[in-house]
Design an enzyme around this catalytic site. Structure first.
Site: not given
Length: 278
Positions: A223, A257
């Site tokens: 991210k 995740r």
């Protein structure tokens, strides 16, 4: 807090952190958009992630990257359900479906999904009512705003306590609708309506979320909180992603995740080996 989850017909142990592999069947996801849209490519990726140690495969048919456009329920169903059914038929793995639409949740559960992973925390129309009829675990994620606008100006009085309060409200609503708290997980939503500083405040104080008595799921993989801190493009964020995964696990995360399953499993195995000696 329970140390296992019954995910449809499979039991997931939470004694040690588990790895959830990401399968985006979308053309526009931030990291791997379009790469696994084809059926055969998607199945090959699932097989690779399972071989690399993923215990859960999270299938998403709508991108939630900053600025992403919404897709219709019909289009999302066309993307998600065929691959879900193929994975269910071919592999012995827990399948999670990443969706915020009640109709997709219903179809996914009917097709064998073991977890519903909702970035909107069941705030969309009919989602709570639909999942009150089911019995699979549900991950409630926090997002301030919507994907198209969430990064424009995220503001909190206290990012950790504000999000804890949000979860208390959502859990209470779920329970009143007939959803047992034992079915719920929480995800603080790294990168979803948070500044760079706020993301790292959440990571540093992730253990505070244990006060809710629910398993914590964390997704920091590749991210912008990694890229912007390190000044790295998406394909050079592995080291930062692994570091954040280990910190999350040390702070109590039960499900991590990720895109890079093999490397994350290796890193967590080292952490588990150390923890066994403490």
């Amino acid at each position: 807090m329970k140390n296992s989850l019954l995910c449809s017909d499979k039991l997931l142990s939470l004694d040690t952190p588990q790895v959830m592999g990401i399968l985006n069947v979308t053309p526009d996801s931030f990291s791997d958009g379009g790469q696994f849209v084809g059926h055969d490519h998607a199945l090959a990726q699932v097989e690779q992630m399972i071989n690399d140690g993923a215990n859960i495969i999270d299938i998403g048919g709508e991108s939630t990257r900053p600025g992403a456009k919404a897709v219709s329920a019909d289009e999302e169903l066309e993307r998600v359900i065929p691959i879900l059914e193929s994975v269910k038929n071919r592999f012995d793995v827990i399948i999670s479906v990443d969706t915020s639409k009640a109709s997709v949740m219903k179809a996914a559960i009917q097709s064998g999904a073991g977890i519903i992973n909702d970035v909107r925390a069941l705030q969309n129309e009919q989602c709570i009512a639909e999942l009150a009829k089911a019995d699979v675990p549900i991950c409630l994620m926090h997002m301030q705003g919507l994907p198209r606008t969430m990064q424009e100006n995220p503001v909190y009085e206290d990012v950790v306590n504000d999000i804890i309060d949000f979860f208390k409200q959502r859990v209470s609503l779920c329970e009143r609708a007939g959803i047992n708290k034992q079915r719920l997980l929480i995800d603080p939503g790294f990168g979803f309506g948070k500044t760079l500083t706020q993301n790292y405040q959440l990571l540093a104080h992730l253990k505070c979320f244990e006060s809710l008595g629910l398993p914590i799921l964390v997704g920091t993989s590749r991210k912008s909180m990694i890229g912007n801190l390190l000044n790295r493009p998406v394909d050079e964020r592995l080291a930062g992603s692994l570091s954040s995964a280990i910190i999350a696990a040390q702070q109590g995360a039960k499900i991590i995740r990720v895109h890079d399953v093999k490397e994350t499993v290796d890193a967590l195995n080292v952490l588990n080996a150390v923890n066994q000696q403490l």
